[in-house]
Design a protein around this motif. Structure first.
Motif, PDB file in Angstrom:
ATOM      1  N   GLY A 168      51.104  10.505  85.171  1.00  0.00           N
ATOM      2  CA  GLY A 168      49.775   9.963  84.897  1.00  0.00           C
ATOM      3  C   GLY A 168      48.719  11.043  84.715  1.00  0.00           C
ATOM      4  O   GLY A 168      49.031  12.167  84.341  1.00  0.00           O
ATOM      5  N   TRP A 169      47.498  10.682  85.010  1.00  0.00           N
ATOM      6  CA  TRP A 169      46.362  11.541  84.728  1.00  0.00           C
ATOM      7  C   TRP A 169      46.130  12.543  85.845  1.00  0.00           C
ATOM      8  O   TRP A 169      46.297  12.230  87.010  1.00  0.00           O
ATOM      9  CB  TRP A 169      45.093  10.691  84.591  1.00  0.00           C
ATOM     10  CG  TRP A 169      45.154   9.707  83.483  1.00  0.00           C
ATOM     11  CD1 TRP A 169      45.646   8.434  83.552  1.00  0.00           C
ATOM     12  CD2 TRP A 169      44.696   9.887  82.133  1.00  0.00           C
ATOM     13  NE1 TRP A 169      45.526   7.822  82.326  1.00  0.00           N
ATOM     14  CE2 TRP A 169      44.948   8.681  81.449  1.00  0.00           C
ATOM     15  CE3 TRP A 169      44.089  10.956  81.459  1.00  0.00           C
ATOM     16  CZ2 TRP A 169      44.630   8.514  80.102  1.00  0.00           C
ATOM     17  CZ3 TRP A 169      43.769  10.787  80.130  1.00  0.00           C
ATOM     18  CH2 TRP A 169      44.050   9.577  79.450  1.00  0.00           C
ATOM     19  N   VAL A 177      58.580   6.457  92.440  1.00  0.00           N
ATOM     20  CA  VAL A 177      57.608   7.544  92.464  1.00  0.00           C
ATOM     21  C   VAL A 177      57.973   8.595  91.420  1.00  0.00           C
ATOM     22  O   VAL A 177      59.091   9.097  91.416  1.00  0.00           O
ATOM     23  CB  VAL A 177      57.566   8.221  93.858  1.00  0.00           C
ATOM     24  CG1 VAL A 177      56.289   9.009  94.026  1.00  0.00           C
ATOM     25  CG2 VAL A 177      57.711   7.200  94.949  1.00  0.00           C
ATOM     26  N   PRO A 178      57.042   8.933  90.531  1.00  0.00           N
ATOM     27  CA  PRO A 178      57.384   9.922  89.503  1.00  0.00           C
ATOM     28  C   PRO A 178      57.234  11.350  90.007  1.00  0.00           C
ATOM     29  O   PRO A 178      56.255  12.021  89.719  1.00  0.00           O
ATOM     30  CB  PRO A 178      56.373   9.612  88.391  1.00  0.00           C
ATOM     31  CG  PRO A 178      55.198   9.049  89.100  1.00  0.00           C
ATOM     32  CD  PRO A 178      55.687   8.414  90.356  1.00  0.00           C
ATOM     33  N   LYS A 211      50.849  11.821  76.954  1.00  0.00           N
ATOM     34  CA  LYS A 211      50.856  10.487  76.377  1.00  0.00           C
ATOM     35  C   LYS A 211      52.262  10.089  75.933  1.00  0.00           C
ATOM     36  O   LYS A 211      52.723   8.993  76.199  1.00  0.00           O
ATOM     37  CB  LYS A 211      49.908  10.468  75.179  1.00  0.00           C
ATOM     38  CG  LYS A 211      49.542   9.080  74.716  1.00  0.00           C
ATOM     39  CD  LYS A 211      48.627   9.190  73.514  1.00  0.00           C
ATOM     40  CE  LYS A 211      48.186   7.817  73.037  1.00  0.00           C
ATOM     41  NZ  LYS A 211      47.491   7.931  71.743  1.00  0.00           N
ATOM     42  N   GLU A 212      52.892  11.031  75.219  1.00  0.00           N
ATOM     43  CA  GLU A 212      54.247  10.744  74.759  1.00  0.00           C
ATOM     44  C   GLU A 212      55.119  11.965  74.954  1.00  0.00           C
ATOM     45  O   GLU A 212      54.633  13.095  74.882  1.00  0.00           O
ATOM     46  CB  GLU A 212      54.237  10.398  73.265  1.00  0.00           C
ATOM     47  CG  GLU A 212      53.905   8.946  72.968  1.00  0.00           C
ATOM     48  CD  GLU A 212      53.628   8.763  71.493  1.00  0.00           C
ATOM     49  OE1 GLU A 212      54.474   9.180  70.693  1.00  0.00           O
ATOM     50  OE2 GLU A 212      52.552   8.231  71.162  1.00  0.00           O
ATOM     51  N   GLY A 245      42.992  15.592  86.938  1.00  0.00           N
ATOM     52  CA  GLY A 245      41.606  15.940  86.653  1.00  0.00           C
ATOM     53  C   GLY A 245      40.691  14.904  87.264  1.00  0.00           C
ATOM     54  O   GLY A 245      41.126  13.825  87.648  1.00  0.00           O
ATOM     55  N   GLY A 246      39.442  15.239  87.371  1.00  0.00           N
ATOM     56  CA  GLY A 246      38.490  14.325  87.992  1.00  0.00           C
ATOM     57  C   GLY A 246      38.840  14.112  89.453  1.00  0.00           C
ATOM     58  O   GLY A 246      39.066  15.054  90.201  1.00  0.00           O
ATOM     59  N   GLU A 247      38.974  12.848  89.831  1.00  0.00           N
ATOM     60  CA  GLU A 247      39.272  12.528  91.225  1.00  0.00           C
ATOM     61  C   GLU A 247      40.768  12.475  91.478  1.00  0.00           C
ATOM     62  O   GLU A 247      41.203  12.249  92.602  1.00  0.00           O
ATOM     63  CB  GLU A 247      38.645  11.176  91.592  1.00  0.00           C
ATOM     64  CG  GLU A 247      37.135  11.142  91.484  1.00  0.00           C
ATOM     65  CD  GLU A 247      36.480  12.030  92.539  1.00  0.00           C
ATOM     66  OE1 GLU A 247      36.802  11.874  93.717  1.00  0.00           O
ATOM     67  OE2 GLU A 247      35.651  12.877  92.160  1.00  0.00           O
ATOM     68  N   ASN A 248      41.559  12.649  90.421  1.00  0.00           N
ATOM     69  CA  ASN A 248      43.000  12.506  90.590  1.00  0.00           C
ATOM     70  C   ASN A 248      43.626  13.780  91.122  1.00  0.00           C
ATOM     71  O   ASN A 248      43.110  14.858  90.958  1.00  0.00           O
ATOM     72  CB  ASN A 248      43.653  12.109  89.271  1.00  0.00           C
ATOM     73  CG  ASN A 248      43.295  10.699  88.889  1.00  0.00           C
ATOM     74  OD1 ASN A 248      43.357   9.812  89.705  1.00  0.00           O
ATOM     75  ND2 ASN A 248      42.889  10.520  87.645  1.00  0.00           N
ATOM     76  N   GLY A 249      44.796  13.596  91.701  1.00  0.00           N
ATOM     77  CA  GLY A 249      45.493  14.591  92.512  1.00  0.00           C
ATOM     78  C   GLY A 249      45.637  16.018  91.996  1.00  0.00           C
ATOM     79  O   GLY A 249      45.303  16.339  90.866  1.00  0.00           O
TER      80      GLY A 249
END
Lengths: 122, 163
Positions: A90-91, B30-31, A77-78, A93-97
């Motif tokens: 970014g996020w 792109v990060p 977050k920070e 977990g779940g459907e993310n990379g």
């Protein structure tokens, strides 16, 4: 001249292989557990499918990263690192990379883990 | 080392530093950790082809150390150094095979080696192999960035004759 052609082919092969290999990064992860590492040591393993929403700080050296878990996903977050790449990743977990969240200045890595058998759940 | 050459090397280091500082202001869409244009390496590529390996190494090291101080990110020093050294060795080696007309080829391989060195250092520091997941993406970006810096260095080498 022939030598240069050989190098062009080598580069084309490297480029092609890398391009193909880089696609699965945004694919679906194998499990739903993540390892959190700081300064080269494993801090904890979190099973995201069981984890409740929370926020915590990980400190290393002079740096602090605030990590947030929400809706079975995790992100930074920070952070007080100069580039903030860990936040922009970014996020996960779940459907993310499957690509890990990395904050090199603060030596923090949040990576998808294969299993949670030896870790604590938070 | 004669005075004129030393002054030229100082100038090159300075140019590289300026490019480096200006490049820091360019945000990347792109990060991906470690992904960069690496425009300062135009000078490195130029130095490899116009100076001796030792002189090129001096220019690169001075730029990396001063650059990490200017960027206020001293922890990046380790990754820049490991990538830079691998890239430099690779390019000095490739100089034996690739002539001055095809500098961009050696620049691409140099950029890819740079990324490999970086990721390896990152893996060693963070103690996990998972950072290698970024290597393919970095290799793709390295090929593109390397091509660009190579073309720039090519233009510079063509225009500035051997002194």
């Amino acid at each position: 001249m022939k030598k240069n052609k050989m190098f062009i082919i080598i580069i084309a092969v490297i480029f092609g292989t890398a391009l193909i290999c880089s696609l699965p990064i945004w694919g679906k992860p194998r499990g739903n557990a993540v390892n959190i590492r700081s300064g080269g040591e494993l801090i904890c393993t979190i099973d995201l499918s069981e984890a409740e929403d929370c926020e915590f700080d990980i400190k290393w050296g002079g740096g602090v990263n605030t990590i947030e878990i929400k809706d079975h996903m995790i992100h930074v977050k920070e952070a007080d690192c100069p580039d903030g790449i860990c936040i922009k990743t970014g996020w996960i977990g779940g459907e993310n990379g499957t690509a890990p969240i990395v904050c090199l200045p603060n030596r923090l890595v949040i990576e998808p883990a294969d299993d949670t058998s030896d870790g604590r759940t938070r | 080392m004669d005075k004129k050459r030393l002054a030229q090397m100082g100038l090159l280091t300075c140019i590289a530093l300026i490019i480096f500082v200006v490049e820091m202001q360019i945000p990347l869409p792109v990060p991906v950790p470690g992904m960069k244009l690496g425009l300062a390496n135009i000078v490195t590529v130029y130095a490899v082809y116009r100076y001796t390996p030792k002189e090129a190494a001096l220019i690169l090291t001075a730029r990396i150390i001063l650059g990490s101080i200017f960027s206020g990110n001293p922890s990046a020093l380790l990754f820049s150094i490991s990538g830079g050294i691998l890239c430099l060795f690779g390019m000095i080696f490739l100089k034996c095979f690739i002539d001055e007309k095809h500098i961009y080829l050696s620049s691409i391989i140099g950029a890819v080696l740079h990324n490999m060195g970086q990721v390896t250092a990152a893996a060693a520091v963070t103690g996990t192999m998972s950072v290698f997941a970024y290597l393919p993406v970095l290799t793709v970006s390295g090929c593109i960035a390397g091509l660009f810096t190579g073309i720039c260095a090519q233009i510079a080498v063509n225009r500035i004759g051997v002194k």
